[in-house]
Design a protein around this motif. Structure first.
Motif, PDB file in Angstrom:
ATOM      1  N   GLN A  86       0.825  -1.190   0.000  1.00  0.00           N
ATOM      2  CA  GLN A  86       0.000   0.000   0.000  1.00  0.00           C
ATOM      3  C   GLN A  86       0.872   1.258   0.000  1.00  0.00           C
ATOM      4  O   GLN A  86       2.058   1.225   0.321  1.00  0.00           O
ATOM      5  CB  GLN A  86      -0.920  -0.009   1.228  1.00  0.00           C
ATOM      6  N   ALA A  87       0.248   2.367  -0.372  1.00  0.00           N
ATOM      7  CA  ALA A  87       0.967   3.639  -0.432  1.00  0.00           C
ATOM      8  C   ALA A  87       1.282   4.161   0.962  1.00  0.00           C
ATOM      9  O   ALA A  87       0.583   3.874   1.938  1.00  0.00           O
ATOM     10  CB  ALA A  87       0.129   4.667  -1.195  1.00  0.00           C
ATOM     11  N   GLN A  88       2.353   4.961   1.048  1.00  0.00           N
ATOM     12  CA  GLN A  88       2.764   5.635   2.291  1.00  0.00           C
ATOM     13  C   GLN A  88       2.997   4.641   3.426  1.00  0.00           C
ATOM     14  O   GLN A  88       2.700   4.932   4.581  1.00  0.00           O
ATOM     15  CB  GLN A  88       1.729   6.680   2.701  1.00  0.00           C
ATOM     16  N   ALA A  89       3.517   3.463   3.096  1.00  0.00           N
ATOM     17  CA  ALA A  89       3.704   2.408   4.084  1.00  0.00           C
ATOM     18  C   ALA A  89       5.133   1.876   4.038  1.00  0.00           C
ATOM     19  O   ALA A  89       5.390   0.787   3.521  1.00  0.00           O
ATOM     20  CB  ALA A  89       2.704   1.276   3.841  1.00  0.00           C
ATOM     21  N   PRO A  90       6.112   2.626   4.560  1.00  0.00           N
ATOM     22  CA  PRO A  90       7.498   2.146   4.578  1.00  0.00           C
ATOM     23  C   PRO A  90       7.633   0.889   5.433  1.00  0.00           C
ATOM     24  O   PRO A  90       7.003   0.777   6.485  1.00  0.00           O
ATOM     25  CB  PRO A  90       8.274   3.321   5.183  1.00  0.00           C
ATOM     26  N   ARG A  91       8.474  -0.044   4.964  1.00  0.00           N
ATOM     27  CA  ARG A  91       8.624  -1.305   5.694  1.00  0.00           C
ATOM     28  C   ARG A  91       9.262  -1.110   7.061  1.00  0.00           C
ATOM     29  O   ARG A  91       8.963  -1.856   7.982  1.00  0.00           O
ATOM     30  CB  ARG A  91       9.446  -2.296   4.862  1.00  0.00           C
ATOM     31  N   PHE A  92      10.162  -0.165   7.174  1.00  0.00           N
ATOM     32  CA  PHE A  92      10.757   0.069   8.491  1.00  0.00           C
ATOM     33  C   PHE A  92      10.961   1.557   8.715  1.00  0.00           C
ATOM     34  O   PHE A  92      11.118   2.340   7.778  1.00  0.00           O
ATOM     35  CB  PHE A  92      12.087  -0.684   8.655  1.00  0.00           C
ATOM     36  N   GLN A  93      10.923   1.924   9.974  1.00  0.00           N
ATOM     37  CA  GLN A  93      11.237   3.267  10.438  1.00  0.00           C
ATOM     38  C   GLN A  93      11.975   3.135  11.755  1.00  0.00           C
ATOM     39  O   GLN A  93      11.753   2.183  12.516  1.00  0.00           O
ATOM     40  CB  GLN A  93       9.973   4.106  10.663  1.00  0.00           C
ATOM     41  N   TYR A  94      12.855   4.088  12.045  1.00  0.00           N
ATOM     42  CA  TYR A  94      13.518   4.066  13.343  1.00  0.00           C
ATOM     43  C   TYR A  94      13.937   5.484  13.731  1.00  0.00           C
ATOM     44  O   TYR A  94      14.101   6.367  12.875  1.00  0.00           O
ATOM     45  CB  TYR A  94      14.740   3.138  13.336  1.00  0.00           C
ATOM     46  N   SER A  95      14.096   5.668  15.017  1.00  0.00           N
ATOM     47  CA  SER A  95      14.584   6.927  15.554  1.00  0.00           C
ATOM     48  C   SER A  95      15.423   6.617  16.790  1.00  0.00           C
ATOM     49  O   SER A  95      14.944   5.954  17.711  1.00  0.00           O
ATOM     50  CB  SER A  95      13.429   7.859  15.918  1.00  0.00           C
ATOM     51  N   VAL A  96      16.670   7.058  16.775  1.00  0.00           N
ATOM     52  CA  VAL A  96      17.581   6.883  17.904  1.00  0.00           C
ATOM     53  C   VAL A  96      18.028   8.267  18.354  1.00  0.00           C
ATOM     54  O   VAL A  96      18.485   9.076  17.536  1.00  0.00           O
ATOM     55  CB  VAL A  96      18.804   6.030  17.521  1.00  0.00           C
ATOM     56  N   ALA A  97      17.890   8.542  19.639  1.00  0.00           N
ATOM     57  CA  ALA A  97      18.253   9.859  20.157  1.00  0.00           C
ATOM     58  C   ALA A  97      18.953   9.721  21.502  1.00  0.00           C
ATOM     59  O   ALA A  97      18.704   8.760  22.256  1.00  0.00           O
ATOM     60  CB  ALA A  97      17.014  10.745  20.296  1.00  0.00           C
ATOM     61  N   THR A  98      19.824  10.661  21.793  1.00  0.00           N
ATOM     62  CA  THR A  98      20.519  10.675  23.081  1.00  0.00           C
ATOM     63  C   THR A  98      20.445  12.064  23.695  1.00  0.00           C
ATOM     64  O   THR A  98      20.446  13.075  22.998  1.00  0.00           O
ATOM     65  CB  THR A  98      22.003  10.299  22.926  1.00  0.00           C
ATOM     66  N   TYR A 119       4.238   6.197  -3.424  1.00  0.00           N
ATOM     67  CA  TYR A 119       3.538   7.453  -3.208  1.00  0.00           C
ATOM     68  C   TYR A 119       2.027   7.321  -3.394  1.00  0.00           C
ATOM     69  O   TYR A 119       1.267   8.137  -2.889  1.00  0.00           O
ATOM     70  CB  TYR A 119       4.055   8.521  -4.163  1.00  0.00           C
ATOM     71  N   SER A 120       1.577   6.327  -4.161  1.00  0.00           N
ATOM     72  CA  SER A 120       0.160   6.213  -4.471  1.00  0.00           C
ATOM     73  C   SER A 120      -0.200   4.753  -4.689  1.00  0.00           C
ATOM     74  O   SER A 120       0.661   3.920  -5.015  1.00  0.00           O
ATOM     75  CB  SER A 120      -0.174   7.031  -5.727  1.00  0.00           C
ATOM     76  N   ASP A 121      -1.480   4.431  -4.525  1.00  0.00           N
ATOM     77  CA  ASP A 121      -1.978   3.101  -4.847  1.00  0.00           C
ATOM     78  C   ASP A 121      -2.222   2.926  -6.332  1.00  0.00           C
ATOM     79  O   ASP A 121      -2.529   1.824  -6.784  1.00  0.00           O
ATOM     80  CB  ASP A 121      -3.283   2.821  -4.083  1.00  0.00           C
ATOM     81  N   GLY A 122      -2.119   4.015  -7.119  1.00  0.00           N
ATOM     82  CA  GLY A 122      -2.452   3.955  -8.538  1.00  0.00           C
ATOM     83  C   GLY A 122      -1.270   4.019  -9.480  1.00  0.00           C
ATOM     84  O   GLY A 122      -1.439   3.997 -10.696  1.00  0.00           O
ATOM     85  N   HIS A 123      -0.038   4.115  -8.948  1.00  0.00           N
ATOM     86  CA  HIS A 123       1.149   4.060  -9.794  1.00  0.00           C
ATOM     87  C   HIS A 123       2.314   3.538  -8.958  1.00  0.00           C
ATOM     88  O   HIS A 123       2.203   3.368  -7.738  1.00  0.00           O
ATOM     89  CB  HIS A 123       1.475   5.421 -10.421  1.00  0.00           C
ATOM     90  N   ASN A 124       3.454   3.294  -9.604  1.00  0.00           N
ATOM     91  CA  ASN A 124       4.578   2.645  -8.940  1.00  0.00           C
ATOM     92  C   ASN A 124       5.700   3.604  -8.558  1.00  0.00           C
ATOM     93  O   ASN A 124       6.819   3.169  -8.276  1.00  0.00           O
ATOM     94  CB  ASN A 124       5.144   1.534  -9.831  1.00  0.00           C
TER      95      ASN A 124
END
Length: 695
Positions: free
Chosen positions: A585-597, A619-624
């Motif tokens: 699906q669109a706008q669905a990255p497989r992974f995300q992370y945030s590391v902070a100190t 970016y969209s469900d209607g194109h690649n």
């Protein structure tokens, strides 16, 4: 994913050894303001992230856009001067043009709904809560995939104030002031003012300007709290937002240099007021009530050709403009059981909700069928009524069941300048059921099932463009049905007594029925296509998300959030015959992370460093067309001198080009309108200095 079982075990075991009475005395309690009962985040089933003022300071965030990258399984799109459309766990809208949408992820500020309008200033943020997953029982149709709940600072018993200023590159500046106090023991007040300006991050080569995508935003908030009696507290909340931003974001050369001769605008002026009441005079229940009103006018437009007259013999030169007026009145009554009012030993919540909203649109555009400038006017009136409740039933030591249900009815009355008049209505329901094991006040293990929904609507754009043509194709497309989301979730939350460790992990599986997807029709066999929303698809979304805090040393703290997400479209074939069935699906990255100190070098000197990363996504469900994977580096060093704080900071220190909206089509006459991926980019490398005085 082998570390997940270990993390789950650690979260639980870190709290098993603690004595409950010690925890009661020492535990740091973070109360979730948006919950029906305002419980501690460690005692509430569901995946919820809580952001404080210190978290905002860590990344020198000045706007909601600057905060969203640190949340697991949260994404957003721009398509305007600011990010306005939010996705959680891969679900959420990407834009709103002609047809009025029901957002999958809503926004509340001090209990007032701002879904689809976005947020201007956050300088007076007290707490931001990110609810992930269906939250229909609490929030209704605007929380199919989640909800952002922001609470601003309020009145205080003693005088408190803060003045702050920021200067940054791209001619950026920010001024903010907050003050709170009490007149007497019964009456208190607070106000917050903020002004942001920036030239933006675009150079317009044709006009020889660097401010066509500028930021100019003013935010004002005021609260007045009155303790009418020992049992009754009243609060008046008022908001004012004046956003006068430019919009010139897409480049034919696919960079940050545009050629537009008629740059667009993204203007919003909104006013809101709410009256809140807290009554404890009943023996069996506390009563919370809120009556709110919001009115907003917006002017959103852009140069469709992204170029100037004379660029090429095959050029075209048109603009598109959307003038909207929105008015909404909402009423929410909630009864929360007291210890004396328990029902067979169970705590309960019962609520009534009603809303009336109107959305008026005037679109000014070039009509390709008539080959002339044209306009389109539509009006949508929506009435909502809901009843909801929640029951918390204790079982045995530490075990409980929480069940919730919401029934909601909406009635739509739509009309437009093409002669269409459509009435829609539906009754929707949402629910939650969780089995909770409260190990102690600091640790919770839960199993949750929930059902969310969002309303349907009218495809006014398609109907208007089909006037005079064959309506056969559109007979079943005039309206689209509500969407339903089912969620199964397992989670663990735990923290050590001394707060040296906090861990929250949630694994989920969600399936979507009557998934609302974007489609296109060519009703008159001409050059003009009509967009519409269909219920042709289904979807599956599953993954895991976590947030952790580790105090490595009295002077060093580590923060980690991460997520893994897998999504899948059901049966979905576009009008052009492209088969996207089974694709992510669109706008669905497989992974995300945030590391902070946070490194407290001395009592006065603090250094903050963060790294945020996100996988590529469609970016969209209607194109690649896809974004690029990226990493963001942010840093801040601050010095505290009595009541003064001075800071130097940078965001996106590696100067990455980060796409926040993308299209795939041909728009450049110089290459024969060859299709390309066109992207709108987030901010480039930023650096600045900030100063604040607290009194």
């Amino acid at each position: 994913m082998r570390f997940i079982p270990s993390l789950l075990t650690l979260a639980v075991c870190s709290s098993f050894s603690l004595q409950a009475n010690e925890a009661e005395a020492s535990i740091e309690r973070v109360t979730v303001q948006g919950d029906l009962r305002q419980q501690s985040v460690q005692q509430l089933a569901g995946s919820i992230a809580v952001v404080s003022e210190q978290d905002v300071k860590r990344t020198s965030a000045q706007h909601l856009d600057d905060l969203l990258n640190q949340f697991a399984n949260v994404n957003f799109t721009a398509g305007a001067s600011r990010g306005r459309y939010i996705q959680m766990r891969g679900i959420g809208e990407r834009s709103e043009f002609v047809d009025t949408i029901n957002p999958s992820v809503g926004i509340l500020i001090d209990g007032i709904e701002y879904s689809g309008l976005g947020i201007s200033g956050i300088s007076d943020l007290a707490q931001l809560e990110v609810f992930r997953g269906p939250e229909a029982t609490r929030f209704g149709a605007n929380a199919l995939a989640g909800m952002l709940n922001l609470t601003s600072k309020g009145p205080t018993a003693t005088p408190e104030g803060k003045l702050s200023a920021t200067l940054a590159n791209y001619n950026s500046r920010q001024l903010a002031a907050q003050y709170s106090n009490s007149v007497n023991s019964q009456l208190g007040y607070s106000f917050a003012l903020e002004q942001q300006n920036s030239d933006g991050f675009i150079d317009n080569a044709f006009l020889n300007r660097d401010d066509t995508n500028n930021i100019d935003e003013f935010t004002g908030r005021f609260k007045l709290r009155y303790q009418a009696s020992d049992a009754l507290a009243l609060q008046l909340v008022t908001h004012f937002v004046d956003q006068d931003n430019g919009y010139d974001a897409f480049s034919l050369d696919r960079n940050r240099t545009t050629l537009s001769d008629e740059p667009g605008q993204d203007q919003i002026r909104s006013k809101a007021v709410a009256l809140q009441a807290d009554y404890t005079g009943l023996a069996f229940a506390t009563v919370l009530a809120q009556l709110s009103y919001l009115t907003a006018d917006s002017d959103y437009g852009f140069d469709e050709d992204w170029s100037y007259v004379g660029i090429h013999p095959d050029e075209y030169a048109t603009t598109d403009r959307y003038l909207r007026a929105r008015d909404q009145l909402t009423l929410d009554y909630r009864f929360i059981s007291t210890p004396q009012g328990k029902l067979a030993g169970s705590d309960w919540v019962f609520g009534l909700y009603a809303a009336n909203k109107s959305f008026d649109l005037t679109r000014q555009f070039w009509n390709w069928d008539l080959w002339q400038a044209d306009s389109f006017v539509s009006e949508l009136s929506r009435s909502n009524a809901a009843v909801y409740g929640e029951l918390t039933t204790p079982l045995s030591s530490g075990w409980s069941v929480v069940s919730g249900l919401r029934l909601e009815r909406y009635d739509d009355d739509y009309s437009d300048s093409s002669g269409n008049a459509i009435k829609n209505h539906d009754t929707m329901w949402g629910a939650k059921l969780s089995l909770n094991y409260q190990v102690n006040t600091q640790a919770l293990v839960y199993l949750l099932a929930s059902r969310g929904y969002k309303a349907g609507g009218v495809n006014g754009d398609a109907l208007a463009k089909a006037v005079g043509g064959d309506l056969t194709e559109l007979n079943s497309k005039a309206s689209f049905k509500p969407e339903t989301l089912y969620n199964a979730e397992f989670g663990v939350k735990g923290s050590a007594l001394d707060q040296s460790l906090t861990a929250r992990v949630a694994a989920f599986y969600m399936w979507r029925d009557d998934m609302q997807v974007k489609g296109w029709l060519n009703p008159n066999s001409g050059p003009q296509f009509a967009g519409f929303i269909d219920n042709a698809g289904s979807g599956r979304n599953y993954g895991i998300e976590m947030e952790n805090r580790l105090q490595l040393h009295p002077q060093l703290a580590l923060f980690l959030s991460a997520s893994w997400l897998k999504t899948k479209l059901g049966d979905y074939i576009t009008l052009d015959g492209e088969n996207f069935s089974g694709r992510e699906q669109a706008q669905a990255p497989r992974f995300q992370y945030s590391v902070a100190t946070d490194w407290y070098i001395s009592d006065a000197l603090t250094f903050n460093l963060s790294l945020q990363g996100k996988d590529a996504f469609f970016y969209s469900d209607g194109h690649n067309a896809r974004s690029k994977r990226y990493e963001l580096v942010n840093a801040r060093i601050s010095y505290q001198l009595a009541d003064w704080e001075l800071a130097a900071w940078t965001r996106n220190a590696l100067d990455k080009d980060i796409g926040v909206r993308g299209f795939y089509f041909g728009n450049d006459p110089r290459d024969g309108y060859e299709p390309h991926v066109y992207e709108q980019f987030a901010e480039p490398r930023r650096f600045g200095i900030s100063a604040s005085y607290q009194f």
